[in-house]
Design an enzyme around this catalytic site. Structure first.
Site, PDB file in Angstrom:
ATOM      1  N   VAL B 417       0.872  -1.138   0.076  1.00 20.66           N
ATOM      2  CA  VAL B 417      -0.206   0.083  -0.036  1.00 20.66           C
ATOM      3  C   VAL B 417       1.007   1.318   0.209  1.00 20.66           C
ATOM      4  O   VAL B 417       0.149   2.222   0.075  1.00 20.66           O
ATOM      5  CB  VAL B 417      -1.025   0.010   1.208  1.00 20.66           C
ATOM      6  CG1 VAL B 417      -1.950  -1.208   0.910  1.00 20.66           C
ATOM      7  CG2 VAL B 417      -0.265  -0.103   2.543  1.00 20.66           C
ATOM      8  N   HIS B 418       2.288   1.061   0.023  1.00 23.33           N
ATOM      9  CA  HIS B 418       3.134   2.202   0.033  1.00 23.33           C
ATOM     10  C   HIS B 418       3.911   2.241  -1.452  1.00 23.33           C
ATOM     11  O   HIS B 418       4.668   1.379  -1.615  1.00 23.33           O
ATOM     12  CB  HIS B 418       4.032   2.115   1.217  1.00 23.33           C
ATOM     13  CG  HIS B 418       3.517   2.097   2.494  1.00 23.33           C
ATOM     14  ND1 HIS B 418       4.000   1.373   3.788  1.00 23.33           N
ATOM     15  CD2 HIS B 418       2.170   2.648   2.871  1.00 23.33           C
ATOM     16  CE1 HIS B 418       3.069   1.707   4.648  1.00 23.33           C
ATOM     17  NE2 HIS B 418       2.286   2.296   4.044  1.00 23.33           N
TER      18      HIS B 418
END
Lengths: 131, 485
Positions: B417-418
């Protein structure tokens, strides 16, 4: 709550409307139904249709490069399904972790299971309603 | 389709997330005429359940189903709504680590990158976002991480979040202080205009100067309407995937989209004797014993996400979903040596995204999975279910050897998610796409101000780093364009 943003035009889009499935979704629906009935054999027929509808919409909403690839693989699975003994072939293929091709049933399975149990969290593992 | 020059502005800001929102607010407060164009819709907080499929449908790109192709592929998520990823992420906040800032300064020759200045900015951001710790006890799912780490003697801490809590509120009663609650209202009070549901298709430029943007709006009936907006300056803040894609579509390609950096993540579900599941919140504890290479934390775990975690071995594990209230999902995230690409393709709306894990990445993910399984056993889990095709059910320490033996990266469900680093900043023209303050090399008025700029993934939740760098860069721009006196 902060004020809503000024719309650029006369309307601002607040959510995407539900649309009828596109090509990728329509190709995926029969295979999704077959795979989901295998994973969730107790899911009532109407609920299978609901889950398949969700899966088809998600597949239609994939980013365009991914959707292109999924459409091709979905078409292959659809062809196989139409063959004599097709359902068995598709189920067997879905069990094999084949590169690229194997990702399609995995995608269908993961979308379907996530939707089914978020929507009906108290269902049994086979998808049937609780007693 | 109709076309018209709708609205000129002094500064066009593309995107309204962690980079775009503070950019817009500070520019508007400095007196610039700012127009923010956001592709996604406006979804007020509280109108969708956090981490639900409805939220993914309305506030994520492609319903949350986006993939970086590779062997293995890595699933990722992008916020696509007013406020961007800040509206949907975990809310966990970390300052930019000093050693990371120092590394960026050295490896990419980022000029005037002062760690003390960034910390001072971080303090301002923290005040604006009400960053703080829980008002009371953590959730049971979060306590699992703390207890497991303590039993093993591993370093851990509670990560602060950008949340406000009502008087007497508990861990799950927080209101997320996302961009729609903070910097975007600030921008509007300073007379910035913010529009939603509109996508910037292309920036037009000549001799290094961008002059106008083509903007497309998808109407509810499926037709599109195209508009042109003229500007003096443009800040592209669409995130690590959309920013390079827009620049490439606009003919800006030098070191753009070639160095995607992520925090690859593997997950495990664990079952406990007592209920631990908190469906619409995430744990706030992280285990940092092996940081920055490896860290452990908790993931969203509603019944659907628990089923998803079990799906790779559904035939063996299906019955566990009936006990979903006793299960929670946890993750092991790594800093990656690998890199990926973002490539806009003519005739395709979305870019092709790829990622390649290094051998060390693959091994570290496997090691992380096993260590996290150990921690969960120590925390009292009676069964641990690694998200790995063919994984054994882990019930005791002796099972970890079999897990390690069965692990391969190609069998694991890897996600992230980064996403960062696709338009890296710095004075090293052999590797950087922008200067030290986000101005795209070779242009006079095109800036990037989001996670794309970070020279690499920071090894911690990146929103704090993104915002500190964005504020720094905007202040530099304002000082140059609107000098005092």
């Amino acid at each position: 709550m902060p004020p809503a943003p000024t719309p650029l035009l006369t309307e601002s889009v607040t959510s995407a409307p539900l649309r009828a499935p596109g090509r990728a979704g329509r190709l995926s629906a029969p295979v999704a139904g077959l795979l989901l009935r295998r994973e969730l054999p107790g899911l009532p027929a109407a609920d299978v249709a609901t889950v398949v509808g969700f899966v088809a919409r998600r597949i239609d909403g994939l980013p365009s490069p991914l959707r292109l690839g999924v459409t091709l693989v979905a078409a292959l699975f659809r062809l196989l399904l139409a063959l004599p003994g097709g359902p068995g072939i598709v189920r067997a293929l879905a069990e094999r972790p084949l590169p690229l091709v194997g990702e399609y049933p995995r995608l269908v399975r993961s979308l379907g299971l996530a939707f089914a149990f978020e929507t009906w969290p108290d269902r049994r593992a086979d998808g049937s309603p609780p007693p | 389709m109709t076309g018209s020059v709708l609205s000129d502005c002094e500064v066009l800001v593309v995107g309204s997330g962690a980079g775009g929102a503070p950019t817009a607010a500070l520019l508007a407060e400095a007196g610039f005429d700012v127009l923010v164009v956001e592709e996604g819709p406006w979804v007020p907080q509280g109108t969708v359940v956090p981490f639900s499929l409805e939220q993914m449908d309305r506030q994520y790109r492609a319903g949350g189903v986006t993939v970086a192709l590779g062997r293995p592929s890595i699933a990722y998520t992008e916020g696509c709504c007013v406020g961007g990823g800040t509206e949907v992420n975990s809310g966990l906040y970390r300052r930019p680590p000093a050693e990371t800032v120092d590394r960026w300064r050295r490896t990419h020759r980022v000029a005037e990158l002062d760690p003390d200045e960034l910390i001072a900015i971080a303090r301002e951001v923290e005040a604006e976002l009400s960053v703080g710790r829980l008002p009371g006890p953590a959730t049971a799912a979060s306590e699992v991480l703390r207890q497991g780490a303590e039993r093993l003697g591993w370093q851990h801490d509670e990560i602060p979040r950008w949340m406000t809590y009502p008087p007497g509120g508990d861990a799950t009663s927080g209101r997320r202080q996302s961009m729609t609650e903070t910097y975007l209202p600030r921008a509007q009070r300073a007379r910035a205009r913010i529009v939603s549901g509109c996508r910037v298709v292309r920036l037009h430029h000549q001799h290094g100067r961008a002059t106008h943007a083509d903007i497309e709006r998808l109407r509810p009936d499926g037709t599109t309407e195209r508009t042109t907006v003229r500007f003096r300056h443009v800040f592209v803040c669409g995130g690590a995937i959309q920013t390079p894609a827009l620049l490439q579509r606009s003919g800006v390609r030098h070191h753009v989209g070639r160095t995607l950096a992520v925090h690859p993540t593997v997950k495990l579900a664990a079952r406990f004797p007592d209920p631990v599941n908190t469906p619409d919140d995430v744990p706030v504890h992280q285990v940092t014993e092996f940081a920055p290479a490896l860290s452990f934390g908790g993931s969203a775990s509603n019944a659907g996400l628990v089923a998803l975690a079990l799906s790779d071995n559904w035939s063996a594990l299906a019955t566990r979903v009936e006990q979903w209230r006793h299960l929670s999902v946890y993750y092991a995230a790594i800093t990656s040596e690998g890199r990926g690409t973002v490539q806009a393709v003519p005739a395709l709306r979305d870019p092709v995204v790829t990622y390649r894990l290094s051998r060390r990445d693959r091994e570290l993910l496997g090691s992380g999975m096993a260590r996290l399984a150990l921690l969960l056993l120590e925390a009292g889990a009676d069964e641990v279910y690694p998200c790995l095709r063919g994984a054994p059910v882990v019930r005791r320490r002796a099972d970890l050897a079999e897990l390690t033996q069965r692990y391969t990266a190609s069998r694991a469900s890897i996600m992230t998610v980064h996403l960062c680093s696709t338009v890296p900043m710095g004075e090293d023209r052999q590797r950087c796409a922008t200067d030290s303050f986000g101005r795209v090399h070779g242009t006079s008025n095109v800036y990037v101000n989001d996670a794309s700029l970070l020279p690499d993934a920071p090894g911690v939740n990146p929103q704090g780093s993104v915002m500190a760098v964005a504020v720094r860069n905007v202040r530099h721009f304002v000082a140059r364009e609107r000098p005092r006196g």
